[in-house]
Design an enzyme around this catalytic site. Structure first.
Site, PDB file in Angstrom:
ATOM      1  N   ASP A  94      -6.606  -1.181  -0.503  1.00  0.00           N
ATOM      2  CA  ASP A  94      -5.193  -1.937  -0.298  1.00  0.00           C
ATOM      3  C   ASP A  94      -5.085  -2.335   0.855  1.00  0.00           C
ATOM      4  O   ASP A  94      -4.454  -3.264   1.267  1.00  0.00           O
ATOM      5  CB  ASP A  94      -4.098  -0.880  -0.544  1.00  0.00           C
ATOM      6  CG  ASP A  94      -3.820   0.143  -0.029  1.00  0.00           C
ATOM      7  OD1 ASP A  94      -4.700   0.515   0.830  1.00  0.00           O
ATOM      8  OD2 ASP A  94      -2.629   0.785   0.128  1.00  0.00           O
ATOM      9  N   GLY A 136       2.150  17.271   0.771  1.00  0.00           N
ATOM     10  CA  GLY A 136       0.716  16.974   1.383  1.00  0.00           C
ATOM     11  C   GLY A 136      -0.209  16.805   0.225  1.00  0.00           C
ATOM     12  O   GLY A 136      -1.432  17.286   0.505  1.00  0.00           O
ATOM     13  N   SER A 137       0.002  16.566  -0.974  1.00  0.00           N
ATOM     14  CA  SER A 137      -0.986  16.621  -2.266  1.00  0.00           C
ATOM     15  C   SER A 137      -1.702  15.402  -2.162  1.00  0.00           C
ATOM     16  O   SER A 137      -2.571  15.415  -2.979  1.00  0.00           O
ATOM     17  CB  SER A 137      -0.269  17.048  -3.588  1.00  0.00           C
ATOM     18  OG  SER A 137       0.770  16.055  -3.685  1.00  0.00           O
ATOM     19  N   LEU A 142      -0.061  12.722  -3.638  1.00  0.00           N
ATOM     20  CA  LEU A 142       0.853  12.176  -4.545  1.00  0.00           C
ATOM     21  C   LEU A 142       2.289  11.389  -3.959  1.00  0.00           C
ATOM     22  O   LEU A 142       3.066  11.131  -4.511  1.00  0.00           O
ATOM     23  CB  LEU A 142       1.307  13.304  -5.504  1.00  0.00           C
ATOM     24  CG  LEU A 142       0.088  13.945  -6.274  1.00  0.00           C
ATOM     25  CD1 LEU A 142       0.774  14.911  -7.304  1.00  0.00           C
ATOM     26  CD2 LEU A 142      -0.908  12.912  -6.919  1.00  0.00           C
ATOM     27  N   SER A 143       2.114  11.149  -2.632  1.00  0.00           N
ATOM     28  CA  SER A 143       2.838  10.386  -1.572  1.00  0.00           C
ATOM     29  C   SER A 143       4.302  10.837  -1.722  1.00  0.00           C
ATOM     30  O   SER A 143       5.298  10.205  -1.877  1.00  0.00           O
ATOM     31  CB  SER A 143       3.057   9.057  -2.531  1.00  0.00           C
ATOM     32  OG  SER A 143       1.817   8.224  -2.146  1.00  0.00           O
ATOM     33  N   SER A 188       5.703  11.481   0.916  1.00  0.00           N
ATOM     34  CA  SER A 188       6.186  10.691   2.076  1.00  0.00           C
ATOM     35  C   SER A 188       6.807   9.347   1.757  1.00  0.00           C
ATOM     36  O   SER A 188       8.047   8.863   1.896  1.00  0.00           O
ATOM     37  CB  SER A 188       5.280  10.655   3.489  1.00  0.00           C
ATOM     38  OG  SER A 188       4.104  10.393   3.083  1.00  0.00           O
ATOM     39  N   ASP A 200       1.223   2.613  -1.992  1.00  0.00           N
ATOM     40  CA  ASP A 200       2.139   4.090  -2.401  1.00  0.00           C
ATOM     41  C   ASP A 200       3.359   3.497  -2.429  1.00  0.00           C
ATOM     42  O   ASP A 200       4.166   3.669  -3.242  1.00  0.00           O
ATOM     43  CB  ASP A 200       2.053   5.028  -1.354  1.00  0.00           C
ATOM     44  CG  ASP A 200       0.834   5.369  -1.037  1.00  0.00           C
ATOM     45  OD1 ASP A 200      -0.378   5.106  -1.777  1.00  0.00           O
ATOM     46  OD2 ASP A 200       0.297   6.184  -0.141  1.00  0.00           O
TER      47      ASP A 200
HETATM   48  C1  GLA Z   1      -3.351   6.572   1.241  1.00  0.00           C
HETATM   49  C2  GLA Z   1      -2.307   5.294   1.789  1.00  0.00           C
HETATM   50  C3  GLA Z   1      -2.707   3.991   0.892  1.00  0.00           C
HETATM   51  C4  GLA Z   1      -4.106   3.611   0.215  1.00  0.00           C
HETATM   52  C5  GLA Z   1      -4.764   5.235  -0.051  1.00  0.00           C
HETATM   53  C6  GLA Z   1      -5.991   5.135  -0.238  1.00  0.00           C
HETATM   54  O1  GLA Z   1      -2.426   6.959   0.022  1.00  0.00           O
HETATM   55  O2  GLA Z   1      -1.055   5.332   1.990  1.00  0.00           O
HETATM   56  O3  GLA Z   1      -2.058   2.812   1.392  1.00  0.00           O
HETATM   57  O4  GLA Z   1      -4.628   3.315   1.247  1.00  0.00           O
HETATM   58  O5  GLA Z   1      -4.485   6.469   0.965  1.00  0.00           O
HETATM   59  O6  GLA Z   1      -6.359   4.320  -1.444  1.00  0.00           O
END
Ligand code: GLA
Length: 388
Positions: A36, A124-125, A127-128, A130, A174
């Site tokens: 990305d 911190g897994s 799975l975003s 934050s 994300d």
């Molecule tokens: C993290 C970043 C994303 C992407 C992924 C790897 O989740 O926040 O923007 O770069 O790593 O694909």
């Protein structure tokens, strides 16, 4: 659950005024990793797990935050006059960053808030969690504070705040996956143009299983920014010979033709991953459209190998999760997901193999790594919403 959150909110902040409840999902990326920020494609989806927020606007400029995931931190206070990143402010740097970013984009927030959060995404897994908090905050500013933004704007402002306020050079995946999520669909996003398409994920006889390594990591202290810099340098080297704006513009053949311009073996590997992974993502979405889930799974496996050998962001925990998964009958595909260095893997597993999968991979993981992994059978959900 919502009841419990509301009760806790009232206990901490009082019961008066208009109190609203919101939700923003977490995300899992099916394929297209570390593409990305290289102008490539990604294929993530929003989950039905995520972050709940109970919120009230204040008459003054105070910000009061509380997370039921970090109860030991208590209420963390700040103010709209003090929107600066502060390590002591811990997770509240995410909502603060978004409020700051709205101001930078010409939407200065003048009323403070009391905000209580609870997330059921493992922290911190990968799975975003934050980005989920960022999008949740942006959505509150849109829906409750009346800021005139679209969900796509919320994604972009969320990324801007993460880059500029929290110092992580993340791409758009994300925040976009979360802000634009759609039940039952993954998002095929071209990060160079932000053109996107929803692709239904119809797994009649299979499930998406997330295996959490329980190895904690933060993007900031990972090699994330370093990988990004390596790709930028490789692009510059290629640009001496090819008129491209990003690695995502190159086909595999073009890359093979130009790669000798890259003067460092590690950088060749990083750029090769970025180029091949992007092409793989395009092929994977094509396969899904042709109902060829087997091919989609095979490309997921190849994605992991490339992240392991060329991008070098897996580590023994994620490699064990993927490699043990590949051994189980009924596993269609399995790979690490997210930034790497810890976090989770994502697998497509036939319905009748899910129990065996969890048992076998779980056992092998614990034997090799010394502590247990966690497994989640997940559903693809919608983007952010107001619940009450
Ligand atoms: C993290 C970043 C994303 C992407 C992924 C790897 O989740 O926040 O923007 O770069 O790593 O694909």
């Amino acid at each position: 659950m919502q009841e419990k959150l509301l009760e806790k909110f009232k206990e901490l902040f009082g019961a008066d005024g208009e109190i609203r409840t919101y939700f923003a999902p977490g995300r899992v990326n099916m394929i297209g990793e570390h593409t990305d920020y290289n102008g490539g494609h990604v294929f993530p989806c929003a989950l039905t797990i995520g972050t709940y927020g109970v919120v009230r606007k204040r008459e003054d400029n105070k910000l009061r935050f509380y997370s039921m995931n970090f109860e030991n931190l208590g209420i963390i206070e700040s103010s709209l006059e003090d929107l600066k990143p502060d390590p002591a402010a811990d997770w509240t740097n995410y909502p603060k960053g978004v409020i700051w970013a709205f101001g930078e984009k010409g939407m200065k927030i003048t009323q403070g808030m009391d905000l209580l959060l609870f997330g059921n995404i493992p922290n911190g897994s990968g799975l975003s969690s934050s980005a989920s908090v960022e999008v949740l905050t942006g959505y509150i500013l849109k829906d409750f504070y009346g800021c005139d933004v679209t969900n796509q704007d919320i994604a972009l402002i969320g990324q801007f705040s993460e880059n500029q306020f929290n110092g992580v050079n993340c791409g758009i995946m994300d925040q976009f996956a979360i802000a634009m999520g759609k039940k039952g669909h993954a998002i095929f996003l071209d990060t160079a143009t932000l053109e996107y398409e929803y692709a239904p994920i119809e797994l009649k006889d299979a499930k998406i299983v997330i295996s959490c390594s329980n190895k904690k990591r933060g993007l900031g202290d990972s090699k994330y920014n370093e990988r990004r810099a390596e790709c930028e340098k490789a692009l510059e080297e290629i640009q001496q010979y090819a008129g491209v704006k990003s690695l995502g513009e190159l086909t595999e053949e073009e890359f093979e033709k130009f790669k000798s311009a890259i003067k460092d073996e590690d950088r060749v590997k990083r750029a090769r991953h970025a180029v091949y992974e992007n092409q793989r993502t395009i092929k994977a979405v094509e396969a899904l459209k042709n109902n060829d889930v087997e091919l989609f799974g095979k490309l997921m496996n190849e994605s992991h190998v490339s992240l392991r050998d060329d991008y070098e962001v897996t580590g023994i925990e994620l490699d064990t999760l993927a490699e043990e998964a590949w051994k189980v009958d009924g596993v269609i595909g399995s790979r690490m997901t997210g930034a790497g260095f810890g976090g989770c893997s994502v697998s497509i597993v036939k319905n009748d193999a899910v129990d065996t999968f969890i048992e076998q991979v779980g056992k092998a993981y614990e034997e090799k790594i010394g502590y247990a992994a966690d497994f989640y059978v997940v559903e693809i959900g919608d983007g952010p919403s107001r619940l009450a």
